[in-house]
Design a protein around this motif. Structure first.
Motif, PDB file in Angstrom:
ATOM      1  N   SER A 155      29.285  23.821  71.369  1.00 27.73           N
ATOM      2  CA  SER A 155      29.130  22.832  70.100  1.00 27.73           C
ATOM      3  C   SER A 155      27.740  22.926  69.433  1.00 27.73           C
ATOM      4  CB  SER A 155      29.450  21.404  70.577  1.00 27.73           C
ATOM      5  OG  SER A 155      29.614  20.520  69.512  1.00 27.73           O
ATOM      6  N   THR A 157      26.220  22.377  66.682  1.00 21.11           N
ATOM      7  CA  THR A 157      25.794  21.244  65.871  1.00 21.11           C
ATOM      8  C   THR A 157      26.457  19.952  66.492  1.00 21.11           C
ATOM      9  OG1 THR A 157      27.823  21.966  64.459  1.00 21.11           O
ATOM     10  CG2 THR A 157      25.688  22.766  64.075  1.00 21.11           C
ATOM     11  N   ASN A 158      27.112  19.766  67.717  1.00 16.57           N
ATOM     12  CA  ASN A 158      27.446  18.773  68.236  1.00 16.57           C
ATOM     13  C   ASN A 158      28.471  17.754  67.432  1.00 16.57           C
ATOM     14  OD1 ASN A 158      28.075  16.939  70.301  1.00 16.57           O
ATOM     15  ND2 ASN A 158      26.351  15.717  69.971  1.00 16.57           N
ATOM     16  N   ASN A 159      29.254  18.568  66.349  1.00 19.14           N
ATOM     17  CA  ASN A 159      30.101  17.742  65.656  1.00 19.14           C
ATOM     18  C   ASN A 159      31.635  18.627  65.703  1.00 19.14           C
ATOM     19  OD1 ASN A 159      30.671  20.106  63.903  1.00 19.14           O
ATOM     20  ND2 ASN A 159      28.816  19.773  62.587  1.00 19.14           N
ATOM     21  N   THR A 160      32.509  17.818  65.010  1.00 18.07           N
ATOM     22  CA  THR A 160      33.800  18.149  65.206  1.00 18.07           C
ATOM     23  C   THR A 160      34.391  19.215  64.167  1.00 18.07           C
ATOM     24  OG1 THR A 160      34.772  16.301  64.239  1.00 18.07           O
ATOM     25  CG2 THR A 160      34.214  15.882  66.388  1.00 18.07           C
ATOM     26  N   GLU A 161      33.764  19.445  63.416  1.00 12.92           N
ATOM     27  CA  GLU A 161      34.410  20.360  62.137  1.00 12.92           C
ATOM     28  C   GLU A 161      35.053  21.507  62.757  1.00 12.92           C
ATOM     29  OE1 GLU A 161      32.844  21.900  57.910  1.00 12.92           O
ATOM     30  OE2 GLU A 161      31.378  21.086  59.257  1.00 12.92           O
ATOM     31  N   HIS A 164      37.956  20.366  64.697  1.00 10.74           N
ATOM     32  CA  HIS A 164      39.064  20.030  63.810  1.00 10.74           C
ATOM     33  C   HIS A 164      39.921  21.135  63.254  1.00 10.74           C
ATOM     34  CE1 HIS A 164      41.055  17.104  60.941  1.00 10.74           C
ATOM     35  NE2 HIS A 164      40.845  18.240  60.253  1.00 10.74           N
ATOM     36  N   HIS A 192      28.871  16.833  75.277  1.00  8.33           N
ATOM     37  CA  HIS A 192      29.116  16.944  73.672  1.00  8.33           C
ATOM     38  C   HIS A 192      30.255  15.858  73.449  1.00  8.33           C
ATOM     39  CE1 HIS A 192      27.952  21.633  74.043  1.00  8.33           C
ATOM     40  NE2 HIS A 192      26.999  20.531  73.658  1.00  8.33           N
ATOM     41  N   ASP A 194      30.594  13.923  70.665  1.00  3.50           N
ATOM     42  CA  ASP A 194      31.326  13.947  69.582  1.00  3.50           C
ATOM     43  C   ASP A 194      32.734  14.717  69.618  1.00  3.50           C
ATOM     44  OD1 ASP A 194      29.342  12.260  68.485  1.00  3.50           O
ATOM     45  OD2 ASP A 194      28.811  13.838  67.251  1.00  3.50           O
ATOM     46  N   VAL A 195      32.537  15.983  70.274  1.00  3.31           N
ATOM     47  CA  VAL A 195      33.666  16.874  70.500  1.00  3.31           C
ATOM     48  C   VAL A 195      34.794  16.351  71.468  1.00  3.31           C
ATOM     49  CG1 VAL A 195      34.612  19.217  71.300  1.00  3.31           C
ATOM     50  CG2 VAL A 195      32.547  18.888  69.706  1.00  3.31           C
ATOM     51  N   TYR A 198      36.671  13.749  69.855  1.00  4.83           N
ATOM     52  CA  TYR A 198      37.590  14.175  69.102  1.00  4.83           C
ATOM     53  C   TYR A 198      38.985  14.820  69.820  1.00  4.83           C
ATOM     54  CZ  TYR A 198      40.027  17.519  66.042  1.00  4.83           C
ATOM     55  OH  TYR A 198      40.966  18.239  65.444  1.00  4.83           O
TER      56      TYR A 198
END
Length: 271
Positions: A155, A157-161, A164, A192, A194-195, A198
């Motif tokens: 991850s 960028t440690n986001n869920t894009e 998703h 992580h 955020d992930v 999610y």
């Protein structure tokens, strides 16, 4: 400094010689390939690979035309131009290569596909382009790790894009690798959050155990990831799911994780 300067001068001179013999050659490729050979890097790369990696479509076209290199030419590690472009986030190059018929699922010697590489390096637009091109979503590498798994583990960028996009395309939430670790476990171990959140929202199973019988909660505790522990407990992870007669609370106490100890006790953990 001389031991650095003279090899560089040699690289440039050799590049100029090659260009004088073949003036249509990609100058960047010539210099970079000589430099890499001196450093024993990028074995088997051709000018097509260098052009794809830096997103230079004109240089790639020229190299293909002059050398008759196939669009899916492989390096010694089995990487294709598409794989290198995907790994480096070269979206326009990825789209062009796909339009020209590049093998979207071509795996290297470690069974890493272009989609796997893009997910590992955190390039969401490239991931979407590969999904739109009908890449195999859950094709695993040699360790059984899917694109979703490696994105959860790294991850960047440690986001869920990316997660998703992969889940919406049908990625298996709880598909484990050869050690029994699921994407949720990979995210928990790495912290992580955020992930992790999610995946939990997408009904990833916090009760699953890996080959060593550890849960995602225990992996987060071992690494001291307080927020991951908080999220797992909030979504029903068992604070008393022991491993080899050792409780999560005991693991946290031995590691002096005071905040995690308080969280576990607040959620009913026992000695």
């Amino acid at each position: 400094m001389r031991w650095i300067v003279w090899p560089l001068v040699g690289v440039l001179l050799l590049g100029l010689v090659v260009l004088s013999l073949q003036p249509g050659m990609d100058a960047v490729c010539v210099v970079q390939s000589v430099h890499d050979r001196l450093r024993h890097k990028h074995d088997g790369w051709s000018c097509v690979h260098y052009a794809a990696a830096r997103g230079d479509m004109a240089a790639l076209d020229a190299s293909v035309e002059q050398t008759d290199t196939p669009i899916d030419a492989r390096t010694e590690s089995g990487a294709t131009p598409l794989a290198l472009a995907a790994e480096r986030g070269q979206l326009a190059m990825v789209k062009q290569l796909l339009a020209r018929g590049a093998d979207i699922n071509a795996a290297d010697t470690r069974r890493r596909t272009p989609l796997y590489r893009a997910a590992a390096k955190g390039h969401p637009a490239v991931v979407r382009a590969l999904i739109a091109g009908h890449a195999t979503i859950d094709q695993p590498n040699e360790s059984g790790q899917t694109p979703l798994w490696i994105n959860a583990a790294r991850s960047p960028t440690n986001n869920t894009e990316i997660a998703h996009s992969l889940v919406r395309a049908g990625a298996a939430i709880d598909r484990a690798d050869t050690r029994g670790d699921t994407p949720l476990m990979a995210a928990a171990r790495a912290g992580h959050s955020d992930v992790l959140a999610y995946l939990l929202n997408e009904n990833a199973d916090p009760a699953r155990r890996n080959g060593q019988q550890a849960t995602a909660l225990l992996l987060a505790i071992r690494q001291g990831h307080t927020e991951a522990v908080r999220q797992l407990l909030a979504r029903g992870a068992d604070p008393n799911a022991s491993v080899h007669a050792t409780s999560p609370l005991a693991v946290a106490q031995r590691a002096n994780r005071a905040k995690i100890v308080r969280l576990l006790r607040a959620n009913g953990a026992r000695e």
